[in-house]
Design a protein around this motif. Structure first.
Motif, short mmCIF file in Angstrom:
data_model
loop_
_atom_site.label_atom_id
_atom_site.label_comp_id
_atom_site.label_asym_id
_atom_site.label_seq_id
_atom_site.Cartn_x
_atom_site.Cartn_y
_atom_site.Cartn_z
N TYR A 92 0.85 -1.20 0.00
CA TYR A 92 0.00 0.00 0.00
C TYR A 92 0.88 1.24 0.00
N ILE A 93 0.76 2.04 -1.08
CA ILE A 93 1.63 3.21 -1.24
C ILE A 93 0.78 4.41 -1.67
N SER A 94 0.88 5.50 -0.92
CA SER A 94 0.28 6.78 -1.33
C SER A 94 1.36 7.83 -1.18
N PRO A 95 1.10 9.06 -1.59
CA PRO A 95 2.13 10.09 -1.42
C PRO A 95 2.61 10.26 0.02
N SER A 96 1.80 9.87 1.02
CA SER A 96 2.21 10.10 2.41
C SER A 96 2.27 8.83 3.27
N LEU A 97 2.07 7.65 2.66
CA LEU A 97 2.00 6.43 3.46
C LEU A 97 2.54 5.24 2.67
N THR A 98 3.34 4.40 3.33
CA THR A 98 3.79 3.14 2.73
C THR A 98 3.64 2.05 3.78
N ARG A 99 2.90 0.99 3.43
CA ARG A 99 2.73 -0.16 4.33
C ARG A 99 2.77 -1.43 3.50
N TYR A 100 3.32 -2.49 4.08
CA TYR A 100 3.18 -3.79 3.40
C TYR A 100 2.95 -4.89 4.42
N PHE A 101 2.25 -5.92 3.98
CA PHE A 101 1.90 -7.06 4.84
C PHE A 101 2.13 -8.35 4.06
N ARG A 102 2.85 -9.28 4.69
CA ARG A 102 3.07 -10.60 4.09
C ARG A 102 2.15 -11.56 4.84
N VAL A 103 1.10 -12.03 4.16
CA VAL A 103 0.05 -12.79 4.85
C VAL A 103 0.02 -14.24 4.38
N PRO A 104 -0.45 -15.15 5.25
CA PRO A 104 -0.45 -16.58 4.91
C PRO A 104 -1.61 -17.00 4.03
N ASN A 105 -2.53 -16.08 3.71
CA ASN A 105 -3.69 -16.42 2.90
C ASN A 105 -3.35 -16.37 1.42
N ILE A 106 -3.94 -17.27 0.64
CA ILE A 106 -3.70 -17.29 -0.81
C ILE A 106 -4.68 -16.32 -1.46
N LEU A 107 -4.15 -15.20 -1.97
CA LEU A 107 -4.98 -14.13 -2.53
C LEU A 107 -4.71 -13.97 -4.02
N GLN A 108 -5.71 -13.42 -4.73
CA GLN A 108 -5.56 -13.18 -6.16
C GLN A 108 -4.76 -11.89 -6.38
N SER A 109 -3.81 -11.95 -7.32
CA SER A 109 -3.01 -10.76 -7.63
C SER A 109 -3.89 -9.71 -8.29
N CYS A 110 -3.72 -8.44 -7.90
CA CYS A 110 -4.46 -7.35 -8.54
C CYS A 110 -3.81 -6.03 -8.18
N THR A 111 -4.15 -4.99 -8.94
CA THR A 111 -3.67 -3.64 -8.65
C THR A 111 -4.85 -2.69 -8.69
N GLU A 112 -4.97 -1.85 -7.66
CA GLU A 112 -6.05 -0.86 -7.58
C GLU A 112 -5.44 0.51 -7.34
N VAL A 113 -5.91 1.50 -8.10
CA VAL A 113 -5.50 2.89 -7.88
C VAL A 113 -6.75 3.72 -7.67
#
Length: 378
Positions: A92-113
């Motif tokens: 998760y990246i915005s002009p004022s915030l960056t966060r990332y999470f490595r999770v054990p759930n199998i999720l579908q790849s996607c990109t949202e803006v």
């Protein structure tokens, strides 16, 4: 090495309350196998390309786009970032915030803006966290093991616990005499005395567990045999001690073997919990306190009326939800001006303190993408 950064509810609320144009959410299917790193790196590069195209189409300036790509490059230069992965990555990246999470759930790849982050995929990790404690109990010793879906099982030291039942009573054997040669304190003998000493041992274990489990909601699974497990249950003060047990003598089992035995119990617990919630949904629906229509759920979420929200983790509908009325307007394609309608309904429900159940499609009552029990009719 496996690595997880499971988001807490407060982590997700932070993302849910952030509102800033040019907010990028990338969900990436990853792997715990180090040999997959180059493949993951390529997938991430492709997702970043999609994000840049959406940012450009939305009129983001070149400096903002360059700052976004630089943030991703900086992360990839960290040698630990892609080396230690779980089943999925949320970035998760915005002009004022960056966060990332490595999770054990199998999720579908996607990109949202959009002007907000895409949080629905992270809710799966909160819905069924697949973590627990196992307490291996025997008269000859005790062990507490932390279990999670994607990390190696680990023993947690319990301070102040006697070595075994005999030590708890200050005697040199379970049926033996005190160190002065007399019967222990000159009191109860035989099987009754043995049970009293086992109870003293169980009480000592319960006392040692209290600071370790304080504030936790993780299930505690007992591993052992009667009468020790039954005696411990009778003295335990932990609210999340569950009924299913790992039976038999646990002293010979490794931490990982205990974890392997615990995981089917966790699956059973979550299946039972979900079944009970679906039954409750049916009861609430018959009383007019549950909705399955997309528009009805959106209005309820906007009015802070949602109590429990069931959401299909894999569905996504582009569009918008009116800020005040909750009226849904669907769009043909996702772009940087509209956002996922389902995600926005989830966001509003989350911020009104609803319980969120991110489940597979078959587990959503009514067969739609969303269903909700409501605090009051809307």
């Amino acid at each position: 090495m496996h690595h997880t950064d499971i988001p807490t509810r407060s982590d997700i609320v932070e993302l849910a309350t952030a509102r800033e144009p040019g907010s990028v959410s990338i969900i990436l299917a990853t792997s715990t196998n180090p040999s997959d790193t180059s493949h993951i790196r390529l997938d991430l590069k492709n997702q970043v390309k999609v994000a840049v195209e959406q940012l450009t189409a939305a009129g983001a300036d070149r400096a903002a786009i360059a700052a976004f790509t630089q943030t991703v490059d900086d992360l990839q230069e960290d040698p630990d970032f892609l080396r230690y992965m779980s089943s999925s990555l949320g970035l998760y990246i915005s002009p004022s915030l960056t966060r990332y999470f490595r999770v054990p759930n199998i999720l579908q790849s996607c990109t949202e803006v959009s002007d907000r982050f895409f949080i629905k995929p992270l809710m799966r990790a909160l819905t069924f966290p697949q973590s627990a404690y196992v307490l291996a109990l025997a008269q000859s010793g005790v062990r507490l093991v932390a279990v999670s879906r994607d990390l190696p099982a680990t023993s947690i030291e319990l301070e102040g616990v006697p070595a075994d039942v005999a030590a708890a009573a200050g005697v040199d054997s379970i049926r033996g005499r005190g160190s002065d040669g007399r019967s222990p304190q000159g009191r109860i003998q035989g099987s009754e005395g043995q049970k009293v000493r086992m109870q003293e041992y169980a009480q000592a274990i319960n006392k040692a567990l209290s600071p370790v489990l304080a504030g936790s909601k993780e299930p505690l699974i007992l591993a052992g045999a009667e009468p020790m497990t039954g005696i411990f249950r009778s003295v335990s003060s932990y609210k999340h001690l569950v009924k299913p047990e790992i039976e038999g003598n646990q002293q010979e089992r490794s931490d990982e073997q205990l974890a392997a035995a615990a995981r089917p119990i966790l699956d059973e617990l979550y299946a039972a919990e979900l079944h009970a919630l679906c039954e409750e949904f049916g009861t609430r629906a018959s009383n007019g306190r549950a909705v399955t229509d997309l528009g009805d759920v959106a209005r309820a979420a906007t009015a802070n009326a949602v109590d429990t929200l069931f959401v299909d983790i894999d569905s996504n509908l582009p569009g918008t939800v009116d800020e005040t009325t909750g009226v849904v307007t669907l769009a043909d394609d996702a772009d940087a001006t509209n956002y996922g309608v389902i995600d926005e309904i989830l966001r509003r429900a989350l911020l009104s303190d609803a319980r969120i159940l991110a489940v597979r499609a078959d587990d959503v009552p009514g067969g739609g993408a969303l269903a909700a029990t409501v605090r009051f009719p809307v």
